[in-house]
Design a protein around this motif. Structure first.
Motif, PDB file in Angstrom:
ATOM      1  N   GLN A  44       0.853  -1.329  -0.136  1.00  0.00           N
ATOM      2  CA  GLN A  44      -0.042  -0.245  -0.283  1.00  0.00           C
ATOM      3  C   GLN A  44       0.634   0.945   0.199  1.00  0.00           C
ATOM      4  O   GLN A  44       0.406   2.155  -0.693  1.00  0.00           O
ATOM      5  CB  GLN A  44      -0.883  -0.101   1.143  1.00  0.00           C
ATOM      6  N   ALA A  45       1.772   1.179   0.926  1.00  0.00           N
ATOM      7  CA  ALA A  45       2.836   2.431   0.898  1.00  0.00           C
ATOM      8  C   ALA A  45       3.543   3.314  -0.797  1.00  0.00           C
ATOM      9  O   ALA A  45       3.933   3.502  -0.923  1.00  0.00           O
ATOM     10  CB  ALA A  45       3.580   2.065   1.993  1.00  0.00           C
ATOM     11  N   TYR A  46       3.777   1.997  -1.565  1.00  0.00           N
ATOM     12  CA  TYR A  46       3.663   1.971  -3.007  1.00  0.00           C
ATOM     13  C   TYR A  46       3.441   1.914  -3.917  1.00  0.00           C
ATOM     14  O   TYR A  46       3.457   2.265  -5.139  1.00  0.00           O
ATOM     15  CB  TYR A  46       5.281   1.322  -3.181  1.00  0.00           C
ATOM     16  N   GLN A  47       2.057   2.379  -4.011  1.00  0.00           N
ATOM     17  CA  GLN A  47       0.609   2.512  -4.887  1.00  0.00           C
ATOM     18  C   GLN A  47       1.396   3.557  -5.526  1.00  0.00           C
ATOM     19  O   GLN A  47       1.439   4.783  -5.137  1.00  0.00           O
ATOM     20  CB  GLN A  47      -0.647   2.650  -3.917  1.00  0.00           C
ATOM     21  N   ALA A  94      -0.056 -10.076 -11.588  1.00  0.00           N
ATOM     22  CA  ALA A  94       0.492  -8.997 -11.984  1.00  0.00           C
ATOM     23  C   ALA A  94      -1.069  -9.180 -13.822  1.00  0.00           C
ATOM     24  O   ALA A  94      -1.337 -10.837 -13.834  1.00  0.00           O
ATOM     25  CB  ALA A  94       1.827  -9.403 -12.738  1.00  0.00           C
ATOM     26  N   HIS A  95      -1.780  -7.828 -13.225  1.00  0.00           N
ATOM     27  CA  HIS A  95      -2.355  -8.274 -14.477  1.00  0.00           C
ATOM     28  C   HIS A  95      -2.663  -7.489 -15.193  1.00  0.00           C
ATOM     29  O   HIS A  95      -2.449  -6.610 -15.426  1.00  0.00           O
ATOM     30  CB  HIS A  95      -3.839  -7.320 -13.723  1.00  0.00           C
ATOM     31  N   LYS A 118      -0.585  -1.770  -7.776  1.00  0.00           N
ATOM     32  CA  LYS A 118      -2.081  -0.788  -7.189  1.00  0.00           C
ATOM     33  C   LYS A 118      -2.941  -1.967  -5.261  1.00  0.00           C
ATOM     34  O   LYS A 118      -3.567  -1.339  -4.947  1.00  0.00           O
ATOM     35  CB  LYS A 118      -3.576  -1.895  -7.755  1.00  0.00           C
ATOM     36  N   GLY A 119      -1.836  -2.540  -4.711  1.00  0.00           N
ATOM     37  CA  GLY A 119      -1.697  -2.389  -3.632  1.00  0.00           C
ATOM     38  C   GLY A 119      -1.598  -4.062  -3.642  1.00  0.00           C
ATOM     39  O   GLY A 119      -0.701  -4.595  -4.010  1.00  0.00           O
ATOM     40  N   GLU A 120      -2.441  -5.022  -2.601  1.00  0.00           N
ATOM     41  CA  GLU A 120      -2.542  -5.893  -2.621  1.00  0.00           C
ATOM     42  C   GLU A 120      -3.543  -6.893  -2.592  1.00  0.00           C
ATOM     43  O   GLU A 120      -4.190  -6.608  -2.251  1.00  0.00           O
ATOM     44  CB  GLU A 120      -1.357  -6.506  -1.109  1.00  0.00           C
ATOM     45  N   GLN A 121      -3.984  -7.581  -3.011  1.00  0.00           N
ATOM     46  CA  GLN A 121      -4.062  -9.071  -2.950  1.00  0.00           C
ATOM     47  C   GLN A 121      -4.503 -10.320  -2.672  1.00  0.00           C
ATOM     48  O   GLN A 121      -3.782 -10.766  -2.551  1.00  0.00           O
ATOM     49  CB  GLN A 121      -5.059  -9.905  -4.626  1.00  0.00           C
ATOM     50  N   LEU A 135       0.010  -5.857  -9.019  1.00  0.00           N
ATOM     51  CA  LEU A 135       0.515  -4.677  -9.852  1.00  0.00           C
ATOM     52  C   LEU A 135       0.024  -4.563 -11.026  1.00  0.00           C
ATOM     53  O   LEU A 135      -1.112  -6.132 -12.097  1.00  0.00           O
ATOM     54  CB  LEU A 135       1.929  -5.612 -10.819  1.00  0.00           C
ATOM     55  N   ILE A 136      -0.376  -3.736 -11.734  1.00  0.00           N
ATOM     56  CA  ILE A 136      -0.849  -2.963 -13.492  1.00  0.00           C
ATOM     57  C   ILE A 136      -0.158  -3.727 -14.962  1.00  0.00           C
ATOM     58  O   ILE A 136       1.624  -2.440 -14.126  1.00  0.00           O
ATOM     59  CB  ILE A 136      -2.218  -2.391 -13.575  1.00  0.00           C
ATOM     60  N   ILE A 137       0.038  -4.102 -15.644  1.00  0.00           N
ATOM     61  CA  ILE A 137       1.545  -3.834 -15.933  1.00  0.00           C
ATOM     62  C   ILE A 137       1.367  -3.839 -16.842  1.00  0.00           C
ATOM     63  O   ILE A 137       0.327  -3.246 -17.585  1.00  0.00           O
ATOM     64  CB  ILE A 137       1.807  -5.643 -17.219  1.00  0.00           C
TER      65      ILE A 137
END
Length: 179
Positions: A44-47, A94-95, A118-121, A135-137
């Motif tokens: 979340q800190a690196y969103q 990674a999406h 984008k955060g975590e899942q 991540l969003i690729i």
């Protein structure tokens, strides 16, 4: 004049082999100070930050809105290729907003991914809940499979003094090409 041109061409050819697999525009945006260990502890800190990760695909799931890759992270070399495949800091998701064929992007293939955090899942991994950085690729590179080098059946041929016998099929130096 011809020597200078030849030297310039040779230098350009050599330098082109050292190019990174991720596009230069995206590499400029990558925050190289973020390590995977830090990202895994507090995604979340690196969103919104762009990171560069490499690893090996564990699973590929095609969905309506794109393709989701589950990757176990490994260290990457300066070209972006995953190295030390037996050592991992964990897994990430990674999406990709598009279709990636699951027969090509399959289990065991090496990838290098530049993506936006984008955060975590949270997903099940065996019997436990696993927190995946998500991540969003932005850019992805699928590395070619490395083929093992095939050795000849008898590499020494006539040159090995201990095995030179006319009744061995290896006395013919071309035997390995016929069989």
């Amino acid at each position: 004049m011809k020597k200078r041109l030849l030297i310039i061409i040779m230098v350009l050819v050599c330098l082109s082999g050292c190019a990174h697999v991720i596009s230069k525009d995206i590499l400029k945006k990558v925050n190289t100070e973020i390590t995977f260990a830090e990202l895994r502890k507090a995604p979340q800190a690196y969103q919104g930050k762009v990171v560069l990760l490499g690893g090996v695909i564990v699973k590929t799931v095609n969905k309506k809105d794109g393709t989701l890759l589950e990757v176990y992270q490994t260290e990457i070399n300066r070209d972006g290729r995953p190295i030390h495949l037996d050592v991992s800091g964990g897994r990430f998701l990674a999406h990709y907003k598009g279709f990636l064929d699951s027969e090509i992007y399959c289990r065991g293939r090496q990838v290098t991914i530049a993506g936006i955090v984008k955060g975590e899942q949270i997903m099940r991994l065996g019997e436990l809940n696993y927190y995946y950085p998500y991540l969003i690729i932005k850019d992805i590179y699928l590395w070619t499979k490395e083929q093992p080098f095939k050795y000849e059946p008898y590499p020494w041929g006539l040159w090995d003094p201990w095995w030179w016998h006319p009744w061995y099929p290896w006395y013919d130096p071309y035997w390995c090409y016929y069989h």
